[in-house]
Design a protein around this motif. Structure first.
Motif, PDB file in Angstrom:
ATOM      1  N   UNK A 102       0.801  -1.226   0.000  1.00 41.67           N
ATOM      2  CA  UNK A 102       0.000   0.000   0.000  1.00 41.67           C
ATOM      3  C   UNK A 102       0.833   1.275   0.000  1.00 41.67           C
ATOM      4  N   UNK A 103       2.109   1.184   0.409  1.00 46.37           N
ATOM      5  CA  UNK A 103       2.983   2.351   0.394  1.00 46.37           C
ATOM      6  C   UNK A 103       3.202   2.889  -1.020  1.00 46.37           C
ATOM      7  N   UNK A 104       2.989   2.038  -2.033  1.00 51.23           N
ATOM      8  CA  UNK A 104       3.194   2.442  -3.425  1.00 51.23           C
ATOM      9  C   UNK A 104       1.953   3.084  -4.045  1.00 51.23           C
ATOM     10  N   UNK A 105       0.891   3.238  -3.267  1.00 51.82           N
ATOM     11  CA  UNK A 105      -0.330   3.828  -3.812  1.00 51.82           C
ATOM     12  C   UNK A 105      -0.021   5.226  -4.351  1.00 51.82           C
ATOM     13  N   UNK A 106      -0.511   5.514  -5.554  1.00 50.81           N
ATOM     14  CA  UNK A 106      -0.253   6.798  -6.201  1.00 50.81           C
ATOM     15  C   UNK A 106       0.997   6.800  -7.050  1.00 50.81           C
ATOM     16  N   UNK A 107       1.709   5.658  -7.083  1.00 55.16           N
ATOM     17  CA  UNK A 107       2.968   5.592  -7.816  1.00 55.16           C
ATOM     18  C   UNK A 107       2.979   4.448  -8.829  1.00 55.16           C
ATOM     19  N   UNK A 108       3.872   4.565  -9.778  1.00 52.16           N
ATOM     20  CA  UNK A 108       4.123   3.516 -10.767  1.00 52.16           C
ATOM     21  C   UNK A 108       5.514   2.972 -10.478  1.00 52.16           C
ATOM     22  N   UNK A 109       5.587   1.682 -10.166  1.00 52.19           N
ATOM     23  CA  UNK A 109       6.846   1.066  -9.766  1.00 52.19           C
ATOM     24  C   UNK A 109       7.623   0.576 -10.986  1.00 52.19           C
TER      25      UNK A 109
END
Length: 378
Positions: free
Chosen positions: A48-55
């Motif tokens: 969930x820490x990656x929410x709003x991002x594209x990894x």
């Protein structure tokens, strides 16, 4: 996937990469960040820490050992939150009748992405993209099967900047729940009650609490200090999470209301929120720390830990008040990785103390929390 569908990745500075659509095949936007982990791709995507991002995965081969529900980092009490999208180089696309080299594999990563509703692009030169982000900082972007580059650049420029965004309130649990997976508890030790404030908590972090004889009760990010104090917990854990900590004023207020009244342990975003609560400042890093091979020095022991991290924001060391000591430093860029208050029972680390993915070197932090609780209640 029997047919390759052309797709484009457009950054807001006009840099464009060609590839093929994967997962749900939907158009996605977000801030692009690169992650340096060599495996555990499913755990990363579902963090969930990656929410709003594209990894962006720097590891070249993704999907080769399949996927399983057991590797999701979203606790079962809330819907599947994770990265907005993913960028891969070499994607294992065979979705049918394959014997994956992993005994827990249940399905292909392609099918798992479809189940999660996650989209992305593969066939991209991720080395070139990572170097671009390393040199120019994290960029907003868009992934789409619409190949109109003028349209994509316009959409990429319209993506909101991460600074100032409160994403913790979007990925948090909607209702309080008890995390009751206890597999390795020691019956000779008292089971402590820990209130976990969920800003985007990972399941693997929650799992460490009962394994260390701590019963975790998970609260929404917007919980108040009075609600937690009324429940008579032994300690509070501020979880990892997504977005800009400075945008979570409600959480800072809650932490301030808990300081000195219960022992506090902060992780990731929780570390940053604790810093804000005591009057320090945070800042946005150029490209952050993402992956599970980041070197951190423990000041007290002198040992070097290899840690799992995901964060775009960092605590400003120069802004820390006099009653705070830095306990851990990052050996790559000398940023603050841990701190402890000298006059109140509160400490925090920037990295994630768990092994999914990552090492077990930071597991002793839970013993530190237990010791702090015992001393506090004496």
């Amino acid at each position: 996937m029997t047919m390759k569908i052309p797709a484009l990745l457009m950054l807001d500075d006009g840099t464009c990469f060609e590839g093929y659509a994967l997962g749900a095949g939907q158009e996605v936007v977000g801030e692009l960040v690169f992650t340096t982990g060599m495996d555990a791709y499913q755990e990363t995507m579902s963090d969930p820490s990656y929410y709003g991002q594209i990894a962006v995965f720097t590891s070249a081969h993704i999907g080769n050992y399949g996927a399983t529900a057991l590797d999701s980092e979203c606790p079962g009490s809330k819907p599947e939150f994770g990265a907005n999208g993913v960028v891969l180089h070499d994607f294992f696309t065979d979705a049918e009748n394959i014997n994956f080299p992993h005994f827990r594999a249940e399905t292909s990563l392609q099918k798992k992405l479809e189940q999660m509703g996650m989209s992305g692009i593969y066939g991209v030169d991720t080395r070139a993209l990572t170097l671009h982000l390393r040199m120019n900082g994290a960029k907003n972007g868009i992934i789409s099967t619409n190949l109109d580059r003028e349209y994509l650049l316009k959409k990429a420029k319209e993506v909101p900047q991460m600074a100032g965004m409160d994403l913790a309130s979007k990925v948090t649990t909607k209702e309080k729940f008890v995390f009751d997976t206890v597999k390795e508890a020691d019956s000779s030790k008292k089971m402590l009650s820990v209130a976990v404030i969920d800003f985007g908590v990972k399941r693997s972090i929650l799992r460490h609490l009962p394994n260390n004889n701590m019963q975790a009760t998970v609260y929404p990010a917007t919980v108040t200090a009075d609600e937690i104090l009324a429940a008579k917990h032994d300690a509070v854990m501020l979880s990892n999470g997504a977005g800009d900590p400075a945008a979570c004023e409600y959480a800072v207020k809650t932490v301030q209301g808990l300081l000195g009244k219960l022992p506090i342990f902060g992780v990731g975003l929780g570390h940053q929120l604790l810093a804000l609560a005591i009057g320090a400042k945070t800042f946005k890093m150029p490209f952050g720390h993402h992956g599970f091979n980041h070197s951190v020095k423990d000041v007290k022991s002198g040992k070097v830990l290899i840690t799992s991290q995901h964060h775009e924001f960092c605590v400003d060391a120069d802004s820390l008040p006099a009653n705070v000591k830095v306990t851990h430093w990052n050996l790559n860029d000398n940023t603050v990785e841990g701190m402890a208050l000298t006059d109140l029972p509160a400490f925090s680390v920037q990295y994630h103390p768990k092994a999914a993915p990552g090492t077990w070197g930071a597991d002793g932090l839970f013993a530190t929390l237990r010791s702090m609780v015992e001393n506090f209640h004496k």
